[in-house]
Design a protein around this motif. Structure first.
Motif, PDB file in Angstrom:
ATOM      1  N   GLN A  97     -15.304   8.066 -35.769  1.00 23.32           N
ATOM      2  CA  GLN A  97     -14.167   8.901 -36.130  1.00 23.32           C
ATOM      3  C   GLN A  97     -13.157   9.014 -34.988  1.00 23.32           C
ATOM      4  O   GLN A  97     -11.977   9.212 -35.229  1.00 23.32           O
ATOM      5  N   GLN A  98     -13.632   8.862 -33.758  1.00 22.49           N
ATOM      6  CA  GLN A  98     -12.704   8.900 -32.619  1.00 22.49           C
ATOM      7  C   GLN A  98     -11.850   7.635 -32.564  1.00 22.49           C
ATOM      8  O   GLN A  98     -10.701   7.685 -32.137  1.00 22.49           O
ATOM      9  N   SER A  99     -12.417   6.511 -32.970  1.00 21.00           N
ATOM     10  CA  SER A  99     -11.688   5.249 -32.864  1.00 21.00           C
ATOM     11  C   SER A  99     -10.896   4.901 -34.130  1.00 21.00           C
ATOM     12  O   SER A  99     -10.017   4.051 -34.081  1.00 21.00           O
ATOM     13  N   THR A 100     -11.221   5.505 -35.258  1.00 22.45           N
ATOM     14  CA  THR A 100     -10.478   5.290 -36.505  1.00 22.45           C
ATOM     15  C   THR A 100     -10.276   6.635 -37.177  1.00 22.45           C
ATOM     16  O   THR A 100     -10.723   7.663 -36.682  1.00 22.45           O
ATOM     17  N   ASP A 101      -9.642   6.632 -38.343  1.00 19.27           N
ATOM     18  CA  ASP A 101      -9.483   7.900 -39.048  1.00 19.27           C
ATOM     19  C   ASP A 101     -10.619   8.111 -40.043  1.00 19.27           C
ATOM     20  O   ASP A 101     -11.436   7.229 -40.282  1.00 19.27           O
ATOM     21  N   SER A 102     -10.658   9.290 -40.626  1.00 21.61           N
ATOM     22  CA  SER A 102     -11.761   9.661 -41.533  1.00 21.61           C
ATOM     23  C   SER A 102     -11.737   8.897 -42.847  1.00 21.61           C
ATOM     24  O   SER A 102     -12.721   8.922 -43.578  1.00 21.61           O
ATOM     25  N   ASP A 103     -10.623   8.234 -43.147  1.00 27.18           N
ATOM     26  CA  ASP A 103     -10.524   7.476 -44.391  1.00 27.18           C
ATOM     27  C   ASP A 103     -10.865   5.996 -44.211  1.00 27.18           C
ATOM     28  O   ASP A 103     -10.838   5.241 -45.178  1.00 27.18           O
ATOM     29  N   HIS A 104     -11.165   5.581 -42.999  1.00 28.36           N
ATOM     30  CA  HIS A 104     -11.481   4.176 -42.743  1.00 28.36           C
ATOM     31  C   HIS A 104     -12.763   3.801 -43.486  1.00 28.36           C
ATOM     32  O   HIS A 104     -13.732   4.569 -43.536  1.00 28.36           O
ATOM     33  N   HIS A 105     -12.787   2.605 -44.061  1.00 26.46           N
ATOM     34  CA  HIS A 105     -13.924   2.206 -44.896  1.00 26.46           C
ATOM     35  C   HIS A 105     -15.242   2.211 -44.127  1.00 26.46           C
ATOM     36  O   HIS A 105     -16.294   2.514 -44.711  1.00 26.46           O
ATOM     37  N   VAL A 106     -15.221   1.932 -42.837  1.00 28.06           N
ATOM     38  CA  VAL A 106     -16.465   1.929 -42.066  1.00 28.06           C
ATOM     39  C   VAL A 106     -16.971   3.355 -41.849  1.00 28.06           C
ATOM     40  O   VAL A 106     -18.171   3.609 -41.939  1.00 28.06           O
ATOM     41  N   VAL A 107     -16.068   4.281 -41.599  1.00 27.73           N
ATOM     42  CA  VAL A 107     -16.469   5.690 -41.458  1.00 27.73           C
ATOM     43  C   VAL A 107     -17.061   6.188 -42.768  1.00 27.73           C
ATOM     44  O   VAL A 107     -18.097   6.874 -42.778  1.00 27.73           O
ATOM     45  N   LEU A 108     -16.439   5.821 -43.868  1.00 28.52           N
ATOM     46  CA  LEU A 108     -16.960   6.234 -45.174  1.00 28.52           C
ATOM     47  C   LEU A 108     -18.342   5.633 -45.419  1.00 28.52           C
ATOM     48  O   LEU A 108     -19.237   6.303 -45.962  1.00 28.52           O
ATOM     49  N   ARG A 109     -18.546   4.407 -44.992  1.00 27.37           N
ATOM     50  CA  ARG A 109     -19.853   3.755 -45.160  1.00 27.37           C
ATOM     51  C   ARG A 109     -20.927   4.461 -44.326  1.00 27.37           C
ATOM     52  O   ARG A 109     -22.048   4.678 -44.797  1.00 27.37           O
ATOM     53  N   ILE A 110     -20.583   4.834 -43.095  1.00 29.40           N
ATOM     54  CA  ILE A 110     -21.525   5.556 -42.233  1.00 29.40           C
ATOM     55  C   ILE A 110     -21.879   6.902 -42.872  1.00 29.40           C
ATOM     56  O   ILE A 110     -23.039   7.310 -42.895  1.00 29.40           O
ATOM     57  N   ARG A 111     -20.881   7.571 -43.402  1.00 30.47           N
ATOM     58  CA  ARG A 111     -21.129   8.864 -44.048  1.00 30.47           C
ATOM     59  C   ARG A 111     -21.991   8.694 -45.303  1.00 30.47           C
ATOM     60  O   ARG A 111     -22.859   9.521 -45.576  1.00 30.47           O
ATOM     61  N   GLU A 112     -21.765   7.630 -46.066  1.00 32.00           N
ATOM     62  CA  GLU A 112     -22.612   7.351 -47.230  1.00 32.00           C
ATOM     63  C   GLU A 112     -24.068   7.169 -46.805  1.00 32.00           C
ATOM     64  O   GLU A 112     -24.983   7.682 -47.446  1.00 32.00           O
ATOM     65  N   ARG A 113     -24.269   6.391 -45.738  1.00 34.71           N
ATOM     66  CA  ARG A 113     -25.633   6.154 -45.234  1.00 34.71           C
ATOM     67  C   ARG A 113     -26.284   7.454 -44.784  1.00 34.71           C
ATOM     68  O   ARG A 113     -27.468   7.665 -45.009  1.00 34.71           O
ATOM     69  N   LEU A 114     -25.510   8.322 -44.138  1.00 32.32           N
ATOM     70  CA  LEU A 114     -26.046   9.613 -43.717  1.00 32.32           C
ATOM     71  C   LEU A 114     -26.455  10.446 -44.922  1.00 32.32           C
ATOM     72  O   LEU A 114     -27.545  11.027 -44.952  1.00 32.32           O
ATOM     73  N   SER A 115     -25.611  10.469 -45.925  1.00 33.44           N
ATOM     74  CA  SER A 115     -25.933  11.206 -47.150  1.00 33.44           C
ATOM     75  C   SER A 115     -27.216  10.675 -47.786  1.00 33.44           C
ATOM     76  O   SER A 115     -28.094  11.433 -48.189  1.00 33.44           O
ATOM     77  N   TYR A 116     -27.318   9.358 -47.844  1.00 30.95           N
ATOM     78  CA  TYR A 116     -28.493   8.704 -48.419  1.00 30.95           C
ATOM     79  C   TYR A 116     -29.750   9.050 -47.627  1.00 30.95           C
ATOM     80  O   TYR A 116     -30.789   9.379 -48.203  1.00 30.95           O
ATOM     81  N   ALA A 117     -29.657   8.992 -46.293  1.00 27.18           N
ATOM     82  CA  ALA A 117     -30.811   9.306 -45.446  1.00 27.18           C
ATOM     83  C   ALA A 117     -31.222  10.765 -45.594  1.00 27.18           C
ATOM     84  O   ALA A 117     -32.421  11.084 -45.617  1.00 27.18           O
ATOM     85  N   LEU A 118     -30.247  11.646 -45.718  1.00 24.27           N
ATOM     86  CA  LEU A 118     -30.553  13.070 -45.875  1.00 24.27           C
ATOM     87  C   LEU A 118     -31.309  13.353 -47.171  1.00 24.27           C
ATOM     88  O   LEU A 118     -32.278  14.102 -47.177  1.00 24.27           O
ATOM     89  N   CYS A 119     -30.876  12.750 -48.260  1.00 23.18           N
ATOM     90  CA  CYS A 119     -31.500  13.076 -49.549  1.00 23.18           C
ATOM     91  C   CYS A 119     -32.760  12.265 -49.830  1.00 23.18           C
ATOM     92  O   CYS A 119     -33.582  12.683 -50.641  1.00 23.18           O
ATOM     93  N   ARG A 120     -32.942  11.134 -49.177  1.00 21.12           N
ATOM     94  CA  ARG A 120     -34.153  10.326 -49.388  1.00 21.12           C
ATOM     95  C   ARG A 120     -35.361  10.842 -48.610  1.00 21.12           C
ATOM     96  O   ARG A 120     -36.498  10.512 -48.931  1.00 21.12           O
ATOM     97  N   ASP A 121     -35.115  11.623 -47.567  1.00 21.67           N
ATOM     98  CA  ASP A 121     -36.181  12.138 -46.713  1.00 21.67           C
ATOM     99  C   ASP A 121     -37.059  13.109 -47.508  1.00 21.67           C
ATOM    100  O   ASP A 121     -36.565  14.110 -48.030  1.00 21.67           O
ATOM    101  N   PRO A 122     -38.366  12.819 -47.633  1.00 21.48           N
ATOM    102  CA  PRO A 122     -39.248  13.728 -48.368  1.00 21.48           C
ATOM    103  C   PRO A 122     -39.333  15.114 -47.731  1.00 21.48           C
ATOM    104  O   PRO A 122     -39.649  16.092 -48.403  1.00 21.48           O
ATOM    105  N   ALA A 123     -39.020  15.202 -46.451  1.00 24.77           N
ATOM    106  CA  ALA A 123     -39.057  16.490 -45.757  1.00 24.77           C
ATOM    107  C   ALA A 123     -37.706  17.205 -45.803  1.00 24.77           C
ATOM    108  O   ALA A 123     -37.509  18.208 -45.111  1.00 24.77           O
ATOM    109  N   ALA A 124     -36.793  16.705 -46.613  1.00 19.34           N
ATOM    110  CA  ALA A 124     -35.451  17.286 -46.684  1.00 19.34           C
ATOM    111  C   ALA A 124     -35.511  18.718 -47.194  1.00 19.34           C
ATOM    112  O   ALA A 124     -36.232  19.028 -48.145  1.00 19.34           O
ATOM    113  N   THR A 125     -34.748  19.565 -46.546  1.00 20.18           N
ATOM    114  CA  THR A 125     -34.634  20.957 -46.984  1.00 20.18           C
ATOM    115  C   THR A 125     -33.527  21.054 -48.035  1.00 20.18           C
ATOM    116  O   THR A 125     -32.788  20.087 -48.275  1.00 20.18           O
TER     117      THR A 125
END
Length: 147
Positions: A97-125
């Motif tokens: 996010q420091q090197s590009t803006d929040s709408d950059h496709h790579v930032v969006l992809r990283i955020r998608e992966r984070l969302s996926y990792a958060l909800c796939r974790d069996p220990a997720a709260t």
């Protein structure tokens, strides 16, 4: 496909040994094939190597590194190493996010992966799942607006 990709990598290393970017791309293709074959441990080792080399050559904020992070954390999630995946994604998200803006496709992809990792974790709260949903809703809205 794997023998062909491995042969291609060997040829690039032999005849174009100074072409670091070509070698990294060939390694990424082999790692992707390992993932497709369910050989996630081998893929992870190769993706870690690619990530380390890219960070050393171009720095954390480069788009290539963001793609490496997305690929690396995909494999970590497949191996159920959620904590490590989330840690890497959160750390790299700030660099991206420091090197590009929040709408950059790579930032969006990283955020998608984070969302996926958060909800796939069996220990997720409950908060983890809510954070994942909030992230994904924002990503979808940004993609509709930008793309």
């Amino acid at each position: 496909a794997l023998p062909v990709l491995e042969a291609s990598l060997a040829l690039i290393r032999r005849y174009w040994s100074l072409d670091e970017e070509g070698i990294l791309m060939a390694q990424a293709n082999v790692a992707s094939c390992f993932d497709d074959l369910g050989r996630h441990d081998e893929s992870l080792a190769l993706k870690r190597e690619i990530f380390a080399k890219d960070v050393a050559s171009v720095g954390q904020g480069h788009e290539h590194v963001s793609v490496d992070v997305a690929n690396l954390t995909h494999t970590l999630v497949e191996l159920r190493r959620f904590a490590e995946a989330k840690e890497i994604l959160r750390e790299h998200l700030s660099h991206a996010q420091q090197s590009t803006d929040s709408d950059h496709h790579v930032v969006l992809r990283i955020r998608e992966r984070l969302s996926y990792a958060l909800c796939r974790d069996p220990a997720a709260t409950r908060n983890d799942v809510l954070e994942a949903a909030t992230i994904m809703l924002d990503v979808v809205q940004r993609r509709r607006r930008v793309f």
